[in-house]
Design a protein around this motif. Structure first.
Motif, PDB file in Angstrom:
ATOM      1  N   ARG A 121       0.825  -1.218   0.000  1.00  0.00           N
ATOM      2  CA  ARG A 121       0.000   0.000   0.000  1.00  0.00           C
ATOM      3  C   ARG A 121       0.854   1.259   0.000  1.00  0.00           C
ATOM      4  O   ARG A 121       0.469   2.274  -0.558  1.00  0.00           O
ATOM      5  CB  ARG A 121      -0.910   0.030   1.234  1.00  0.00           C
ATOM      6  N   CYS A 122       1.996   1.209   0.654  1.00  0.00           N
ATOM      7  CA  CYS A 122       2.821   2.408   0.825  1.00  0.00           C
ATOM      8  C   CYS A 122       3.868   2.593  -0.254  1.00  0.00           C
ATOM      9  O   CYS A 122       4.485   3.653  -0.333  1.00  0.00           O
ATOM     10  CB  CYS A 122       3.527   2.344   2.182  1.00  0.00           C
ATOM     11  N   LEU A 123       4.086   1.590  -1.077  1.00  0.00           N
ATOM     12  CA  LEU A 123       5.132   1.677  -2.088  1.00  0.00           C
ATOM     13  C   LEU A 123       4.791   2.764  -3.100  1.00  0.00           C
ATOM     14  O   LEU A 123       3.744   2.717  -3.740  1.00  0.00           O
ATOM     15  CB  LEU A 123       5.296   0.337  -2.803  1.00  0.00           C
ATOM     16  N   PRO A 124       5.643   3.778  -3.223  1.00  0.00           N
ATOM     17  CA  PRO A 124       5.358   4.851  -4.181  1.00  0.00           C
ATOM     18  C   PRO A 124       5.386   4.324  -5.607  1.00  0.00           C
ATOM     19  O   PRO A 124       6.092   3.358  -5.902  1.00  0.00           O
ATOM     20  CB  PRO A 124       6.504   5.849  -3.969  1.00  0.00           C
ATOM     21  N   PRO A 125       4.621   4.946  -6.486  1.00  0.00           N
ATOM     22  CA  PRO A 125       4.655   4.499  -7.877  1.00  0.00           C
ATOM     23  C   PRO A 125       6.028   4.769  -8.481  1.00  0.00           C
ATOM     24  O   PRO A 125       6.691   5.740  -8.143  1.00  0.00           O
ATOM     25  CB  PRO A 125       3.577   5.346  -8.556  1.00  0.00           C
ATOM     26  N   SER A 126       6.428   3.898  -9.361  1.00  0.00           N
ATOM     27  CA  SER A 126       7.713   4.050 -10.039  1.00  0.00           C
ATOM     28  C   SER A 126       7.555   4.969 -11.239  1.00  0.00           C
ATOM     29  O   SER A 126       6.461   5.105 -11.786  1.00  0.00           O
ATOM     30  CB  SER A 126       8.202   2.676 -10.494  1.00  0.00           C
TER      31      SER A 126
ATOM     32  N   PHE B  60       1.064  12.218   6.015  1.00  0.00           N
ATOM     33  CA  PHE B  60       0.185  12.988   5.136  1.00  0.00           C
ATOM     34  C   PHE B  60      -1.099  13.435   5.822  1.00  0.00           C
ATOM     35  O   PHE B  60      -1.955  14.039   5.192  1.00  0.00           O
ATOM     36  CB  PHE B  60      -0.106  12.184   3.867  1.00  0.00           C
ATOM     37  N   ASP B  61      -1.231  13.130   7.092  1.00  0.00           N
ATOM     38  CA  ASP B  61      -2.337  13.622   7.912  1.00  0.00           C
ATOM     39  C   ASP B  61      -1.926  14.939   8.555  1.00  0.00           C
ATOM     40  O   ASP B  61      -0.732  15.267   8.588  1.00  0.00           O
ATOM     41  CB  ASP B  61      -2.666  12.604   9.022  1.00  0.00           C
ATOM     42  N   PRO B  62      -2.881  15.679   9.113  1.00  0.00           N
ATOM     43  CA  PRO B  62      -2.495  16.874   9.866  1.00  0.00           C
ATOM     44  C   PRO B  62      -1.533  16.484  10.996  1.00  0.00           C
ATOM     45  O   PRO B  62      -1.670  15.408  11.591  1.00  0.00           O
ATOM     46  CB  PRO B  62      -3.824  17.381  10.437  1.00  0.00           C
ATOM     47  N   PRO B  63      -0.552  17.340  11.278  1.00  0.00           N
ATOM     48  CA  PRO B  63       0.433  17.010  12.309  1.00  0.00           C
ATOM     49  C   PRO B  63      -0.197  16.835  13.693  1.00  0.00           C
ATOM     50  O   PRO B  63      -1.146  17.524  14.042  1.00  0.00           O
ATOM     51  CB  PRO B  63       1.386  18.208  12.317  1.00  0.00           C
TER      52      PRO B  63
ATOM     53  N   THR C 286      -4.865  -3.010  -2.585  1.00  0.00           N
ATOM     54  CA  THR C 286      -4.816  -2.198  -3.801  1.00  0.00           C
ATOM     55  C   THR C 286      -5.692  -0.965  -3.662  1.00  0.00           C
ATOM     56  O   THR C 286      -5.312   0.132  -4.076  1.00  0.00           O
ATOM     57  CB  THR C 286      -5.244  -3.047  -5.020  1.00  0.00           C
ATOM     58  N   GLU C 287      -6.849  -1.138  -3.051  1.00  0.00           N
ATOM     59  CA  GLU C 287      -7.741   0.001  -2.801  1.00  0.00           C
ATOM     60  C   GLU C 287      -7.049   1.041  -1.918  1.00  0.00           C
ATOM     61  O   GLU C 287      -7.083   2.241  -2.189  1.00  0.00           O
ATOM     62  CB  GLU C 287      -9.018  -0.513  -2.126  1.00  0.00           C
ATOM     63  N   GLY C 288      -6.391   0.596  -0.871  1.00  0.00           N
ATOM     64  CA  GLY C 288      -5.660   1.506   0.014  1.00  0.00           C
ATOM     65  C   GLY C 288      -4.493   2.178  -0.696  1.00  0.00           C
ATOM     66  O   GLY C 288      -4.188   3.349  -0.446  1.00  0.00           O
ATOM     67  N   GLN C 289      -3.846   1.435  -1.580  1.00  0.00           N
ATOM     68  CA  GLN C 289      -2.742   1.995  -2.354  1.00  0.00           C
ATOM     69  C   GLN C 289      -3.240   3.148  -3.223  1.00  0.00           C
ATOM     70  O   GLN C 289      -2.599   4.195  -3.328  1.00  0.00           O
ATOM     71  CB  GLN C 289      -2.122   0.897  -3.214  1.00  0.00           C
ATOM     72  N   ARG C 290      -4.409   2.973  -3.834  1.00  0.00           N
ATOM     73  CA  ARG C 290      -4.988   4.034  -4.670  1.00  0.00           C
ATOM     74  C   ARG C 290      -5.278   5.282  -3.847  1.00  0.00           C
ATOM     75  O   ARG C 290      -5.054   6.402  -4.314  1.00  0.00           O
ATOM     76  CB  ARG C 290      -6.271   3.538  -5.340  1.00  0.00           C
ATOM     77  N   VAL C 291      -5.787   5.091  -2.645  1.00  0.00           N
ATOM     78  CA  VAL C 291      -6.096   6.235  -1.779  1.00  0.00           C
ATOM     79  C   VAL C 291      -4.829   7.033  -1.485  1.00  0.00           C
ATOM     80  O   VAL C 291      -4.800   8.257  -1.651  1.00  0.00           O
ATOM     81  CB  VAL C 291      -6.761   5.772  -0.460  1.00  0.00           C
ATOM     82  N   LEU C 292      -3.781   6.354  -1.049  1.00  0.00           N
ATOM     83  CA  LEU C 292      -2.544   7.054  -0.702  1.00  0.00           C
ATOM     84  C   LEU C 292      -1.914   7.708  -1.933  1.00  0.00           C
ATOM     85  O   LEU C 292      -1.438   8.844  -1.867  1.00  0.00           O
ATOM     86  CB  LEU C 292      -1.553   6.100  -0.033  1.00  0.00           C
ATOM     87  N   ARG C 293      -1.930   7.023  -3.055  1.00  0.00           N
ATOM     88  CA  ARG C 293      -1.361   7.606  -4.273  1.00  0.00           C
ATOM     89  C   ARG C 293      -2.157   8.831  -4.729  1.00  0.00           C
ATOM     90  O   ARG C 293      -1.596   9.775  -5.267  1.00  0.00           O
ATOM     91  CB  ARG C 293      -1.256   6.560  -5.374  1.00  0.00           C
ATOM     92  N   ALA C 294      -3.468   8.815  -4.529  1.00  0.00           N
ATOM     93  CA  ALA C 294      -4.279   9.988  -4.880  1.00  0.00           C
ATOM     94  C   ALA C 294      -3.894  11.178  -4.002  1.00  0.00           C
ATOM     95  O   ALA C 294      -3.798  12.308  -4.482  1.00  0.00           O
ATOM     96  CB  ALA C 294      -5.766   9.668  -4.729  1.00  0.00           C
ATOM     97  N   VAL C 295      -3.653  10.920  -2.723  1.00  0.00           N
ATOM     98  CA  VAL C 295      -3.222  11.991  -1.811  1.00  0.00           C
ATOM     99  C   VAL C 295      -1.878  12.547  -2.272  1.00  0.00           C
ATOM    100  O   VAL C 295      -1.679  13.765  -2.336  1.00  0.00           O
ATOM    101  CB  VAL C 295      -3.141  11.480  -0.359  1.00  0.00           C
ATOM    102  N   LEU C 296      -0.953  11.662  -2.590  1.00  0.00           N
ATOM    103  CA  LEU C 296       0.369  12.098  -3.062  1.00  0.00           C
ATOM    104  C   LEU C 296       0.261  12.904  -4.351  1.00  0.00           C
ATOM    105  O   LEU C 296       0.937  13.919  -4.519  1.00  0.00           O
ATOM    106  CB  LEU C 296       1.281  10.891  -3.274  1.00  0.00           C
ATOM    107  N   SER C 297      -0.598  12.477  -5.241  1.00  0.00           N
ATOM    108  CA  SER C 297      -0.773  13.175  -6.516  1.00  0.00           C
ATOM    109  C   SER C 297      -1.350  14.568  -6.293  1.00  0.00           C
ATOM    110  O   SER C 297      -0.880  15.543  -6.894  1.00  0.00           O
ATOM    111  CB  SER C 297      -1.695  12.349  -7.410  1.00  0.00           C
TER     112      SER C 297
END
Length: 192
Positions: free
Chosen positions: A25-30, A113-116, A174-185
Motif C-alpha cells: 500500500r505504501c510503495l510509491p509508484p515508479s 500525510f495527515d495533519p500534524p 490495492t484500494e488503500g494503495q490508490r487512496v494514498l497515491r491519490a493523496v500524493l498526486s
C-alpha cells in the motif's frame, strides 16, 4: 478486537499477507509505469510459505530497480529495508515481529500525510491498541484496512476459502494503495 490483538493471534499466512499488504500500500509508484509491481510475486507464497525466501530475495532485487519520484524515494528505501529484514523462514514468531514492523511503517507513512499531531509515535501505538482519538483520516483508514485484512484472513484459516481470502486481502490493499497515491498526486499538483 484491536490491531495489536489481531497481530498477536494471526497465523503465518495472516502475518505474511498483512505485512506484505502494508508494504504494498505504501510503495510509491515508479517512474517506470510499465514495470511489474515489485512486491506482487510475494503474494503467491503467503498461502503456504512455499518459495517465501526466494521470492523475498527477488522482491528486494526488484525494489532496487524501482525509481520512484524524489518525493517517494525515502519511503521506497524504508520499505526495501523492511523487506531485507523479513525472515526467510515462514514461521509464526519471526513473521509476527516482521508483520508488526510493517504495520507500524504503514501507519507512519500515512501519518506523514495527515495533519500534524504532537505525539505521532505514541499516537500510532494507541491506535494499534484500539484508541483512535487524535488520529487523522489517513491513519484511521489505514488502521481499518489492516484490521479488515487480519480479520478476513483469521476467518478463513484452515478453510477451502483461504485462496479467495488472500485475493480479497490483495484487493483491499490495492484500494488503500490508490487512496494514498491519490493523496500524493494532489499534494504534488498543489506544489507545482
Amino acid at each position: 478486537m484491536s490491531l495489536w490483538e489481531l497481530i498477536t493471534r494471526a497465523d503465518e499466512r495472516g502475518l505474511a499477507a498483512s505485512g506484505l499488504a502494508c508494504l504494498e500500500r505504501c510503495l510509491p509508484p515508479s517512474d517506470d509505469t510499465d514495470g511489474p509491481e515489485p512486491l506482487r510475486p510475494l503474494w503467491a507464497s503467503c498461502g503456504t510459505g512455499r518459495d517465501w525466501g526466494v521470492r523475498l530475495a527477488a522482491a528486494d532485487e526488484a525494489l532496487g530497480r524501482v525509481a520512484p519520484p524524489d518525493a517517494g524515494a525515502r519511503t521506497a528505501e524504508r520499505i526495501r529495508a523492511v523487506v531485507r529484514a523479513a525472515p526467510r523462514e515462514f514461521e509464526e514468531a519471526p513473521l509476527r515481529t516482521w508483520a508488526d514492523a510493517c504495520s507500524l511503517l504503514a501507519l507512519d507513512v500515512h501519518r506523514e500525510f495527515d495533519p500534524p499531531v504532537p505525539d505521532g509515535g505514541e499516537l500510532l501505538e494507541r491506535c494499534r491498541s484500539g484508541e483512535e482519538a487524535g488520529a487523522g483520516p489517513l491513519v484511521r483508514g489505514e488502521l481499518r484496512r489492516q484490521i479488515a485484512i487480519l480479520e478476513l484472513l483469521a476467518e478463513t484459516t484452515g478453510t477451502a476459502g483461504g485462496g479467495a481470502a488472500l485475493r480479497r486481502a490483495l484487493d483491499l490493499s490495492t484500494e488503500g494503495q490508490r487512496v494514498l497515491r491519490a493523496v500524493l498526486s494532489r499534494r504534488a499538483r498543489g506544489r507545482a
